[in-house]
Write a protein that holds these residues in place. Structure first.
Motif, PDB file in Angstrom:
ATOM      1  N   LYS A 154     -57.297   4.674 -17.019  1.00  0.00           N
ATOM      2  CA  LYS A 154     -58.462   4.934 -17.872  1.00  0.00           C
ATOM      3  C   LYS A 154     -57.987   5.272 -19.292  1.00  0.00           C
ATOM      4  CE  LYS A 154     -62.932   6.863 -17.006  1.00  0.00           C
ATOM      5  NZ  LYS A 154     -63.746   7.770 -16.272  1.00  0.00           N
ATOM      6  N   SER A 168     -62.032   0.703 -18.368  1.00  0.00           N
ATOM      7  CA  SER A 168     -63.176   1.518 -17.930  1.00  0.00           C
ATOM      8  C   SER A 168     -63.737   0.974 -16.619  1.00  0.00           C
ATOM      9  CB  SER A 168     -64.256   1.544 -19.013  1.00  0.00           C
ATOM     10  OG  SER A 168     -64.506   0.229 -19.434  1.00  0.00           O
ATOM     11  N   ASP A 169     -63.592  -0.331 -16.416  1.00  0.00           N
ATOM     12  CA  ASP A 169     -64.122  -0.959 -15.202  1.00  0.00           C
ATOM     13  C   ASP A 169     -63.013  -0.930 -14.143  1.00  0.00           C
ATOM     14  OD1 ASP A 169     -65.738  -2.294 -13.538  1.00  0.00           O
ATOM     15  OD2 ASP A 169     -65.538  -4.259 -14.517  1.00  0.00           O
ATOM     16  N   HIS A 178     -54.359  -3.857 -22.043  1.00  0.00           N
ATOM     17  CA  HIS A 178     -55.790  -3.724 -22.336  1.00  0.00           C
ATOM     18  C   HIS A 178     -56.100  -4.269 -23.719  1.00  0.00           C
ATOM     19  CE1 HIS A 178     -59.454  -1.592 -23.686  1.00  0.00           C
ATOM     20  NE2 HIS A 178     -59.856  -1.958 -22.471  1.00  0.00           N
ATOM     21  N   ARG A 190     -57.716  -7.810 -17.779  1.00  0.00           N
ATOM     22  CA  ARG A 190     -58.651  -7.140 -16.875  1.00  0.00           C
ATOM     23  C   ARG A 190     -57.840  -6.559 -15.731  1.00  0.00           C
ATOM     24  NH1 ARG A 190     -61.779  -9.441 -12.962  1.00  0.00           N
ATOM     25  NH2 ARG A 190     -60.822 -11.477 -13.298  1.00  0.00           N
ATOM     26  N   THR A 232     -57.491  -5.810 -11.957  1.00  0.00           N
ATOM     27  CA  THR A 232     -58.175  -6.390 -10.790  1.00  0.00           C
ATOM     28  C   THR A 232     -57.906  -5.642  -9.486  1.00  0.00           C
ATOM     29  OG1 THR A 232     -56.329  -7.924 -10.592  1.00  0.00           O
ATOM     30  CG2 THR A 232     -58.294  -8.719 -11.733  1.00  0.00           C
TER      31      THR A 232
END
Ligand SMILES: C[S@@+](CC[C@H](N)C(=O)[O-])C[C@H]1O[C@@H](n2cnc3c(N)ncnc32)[C@H](O)[C@@H]1O
Length: 430
Positions: free
Chosen positions: A95, A100-101, A387, A392, A394
């Motif tokens: 984070k 964030s995802d 990032h 992304r 995963t």
């Protein structure tokens, strides 16, 4: 003396309290939610003198040496809670890197009495020899006569090893012993502060024959170059995904057999769909923990910086789809253009992370990347670069292979969607 409430666990596993003036105190062997009475020790650090209100996660430490021995810092914490804390640490590190995802993490924990690597300290004290770990925060050595972490095969050899060390003329005051429990048995590297005599060599040979230990290597403290073999009774071997390597003394292996399998599986699970022509580039390959499983799925180009490990890996690679090169990735990182062509890049850097290599990585933007981390702080730095480059996150697998310490291992999968269309050259997007 004062009473405080512990609100968090710090990176070293110590309880942290925030005072009214914003000052933070770290108190070893305390847990979040606990009310504790603390006082300053002679060394100026805070210590709990009484747990006024214990956490429900507090438990009885399994080892009588806990608190004195510097090996474990968190035996007073329930193991399930410890795994949750370590998982949260990894997720917080990602984070902080900007993701964030976050995917739902998988989390695993190894069993007690399973550690197969031991880095032990030796001190001569009068007629005795202490063989064990440093006490917490000092260079004093605590004689390890019992341990809830180390594998019984290592523990069982310590009394005879202690006796042998006691008799060595080449041990003046201090030594270090690294023990690797391999498939062929214990592999021992001894580093002493004096030269081995002829009698010492005979004693080590006798110890190795009596204990069924395949190899003992030796080096004098401060010597450059490679250790020499002091005693060998049979070949030293370790099988990784069906391929047998002959590792150099002191070689790096994952902390337990169970975590080795968990890490290998997490890496294979994170691999993207690869076609026949795809190449996986593997960085910081060691003796091949990940190389051989990866080679069962694709062509692999593996890079390792320690020449004896790279040589062992190369020697074992015959008949597999593995090519090996010895390369110092700090001085000579794999360049962006090469990384851009890879079907996947797998990297398992040392504790400090892979800063220089990441610069090339984010220029090359391989479409898929699997990062194996043993240090959340380094993970934050390296993942922040990913990032910023548009990757992304995963998958995340957390493996608590350093039971009852604050250390944690994680396998993180990353994808870069826009790299798909630019696999024949450098991506200039992002
Ligand atoms: C965490 S270990 C991982 C080894 C292997 N992947 C495994 O799981 O057994 C890191 C490896 O990186 C190697 N290494 C450290 N610094 C390096 C550098 N500058 N260049 C290349 N390899 C390096 C070490 O020798 C070690 O084998």
């Amino acid at each position: 003396m004062r009473d405080v409430t512990i609100t968090y666990l710090g990176a070293q596993g110590d309880g942290g309290a925030v005072l009214a003036d914003g000052q933070t105190l770290h108190v070893p062997y305390t847990l979040p939610g606990e009310q504790v009475r603390i006082e300053r020790t002679a060394s100026g650090k805070w210590a709990a003198t009484e747990i006024l209100a214990p956490s429900p996660e507090r438990t009885e430490p399994p080892c009588p040496l806990f608190g004195e021995c510097g090996g474990c810092t968190l035996q007073h914490m329930d193991r399930a809670a410890l795994l949750v804390w370590k998982t949260d640490r990894v997720m917080a590190a990602l984070k902080k890197a900007g993701f964030s995802d976050l995917p739902e993490p998988k989390a695993f924990q190894v069993q007690p009495h399973s550690r197969r690597r031991a880095d032990l300290a030796v001190r001569r004290e009068g007629k005795e020899v202490l063989l064990g770990l440093h006490t917490r925060g000092s260079t004093d050595v605590i004689d390890v006569t019992t341990c809830a972490v180390l594998h019984p095969a290592i523990m069982d050899c310590l009394p005879a090893l202690r006796q042998t060390l006691r008799s060595l003329e080449g041990l003046y005051r201090a030594a270090d012993v690294r023990i690797n429990l391999l498939e062929s048995g214990l592999d021992i590297l001894l580093v002493t502060d004096g030269p081995l005599s002829t009698v010492d060599r005979t004693r080590l040979a006798t110890f190795s024959a009596e204990q069924g230990i395949p190899r003992i290597c030796w080096q004098r403290q401060g010597d450059q170059g490679l250790p020499e073999t002091a005693a060998q009774t049979r070949p030293v071997q370790h099988t990784l995904a069906g391929s047998t390597v002959s590792p150099p003394t002191g070689a790096f292996f994952q902390a337990t057999a169970e975590s080795e399998t968990l890490i290998q599986q997490a890496v294979l699970d994170a691999l993207p769909k690869l076609n026949k022509r795809d190449v996986v580039i593997e960085l910081y390959a060691g003796c091949g923990t990940l190389s051989f499983p990866l080679a069962s799925r694709a062509r692999v180009q593996a890079y390792e910086g320690y020449p004896p490990a790279a040589a062992a890996l190369k020697n074992a690679a015959g008949g597999t789809r593995l090519e090996v090169a010895c390369r110092d990735l700090n001085r000579q990182p794999i360049m962006a253009k090469e990384l851009a062509q890879a079907g996947c890049v797998v990297l398992d850097p040392p504790h400090a992370g892979a800063k220089l290599q990441m610069k090339q990585m984010v220029m090359g933007k391989p479409r898929s990347l699997i990062y194996v981390s043993c240090n959340p702080a380094a993970l934050t730095n390296d993942a922040a670069a990913l990032h910023a480059a548009g990757y992304r996150l995963t998958s995340v697998t957390v493996i608590d292979q350093f039971l009852w310490s604050a250390e944690v291992e994680a396998v993180c999968g990353f994808k870069h969607e826009s790299s798909r269309r630019s696999r024949t050259g450098l991506s200039h997007s992002g």
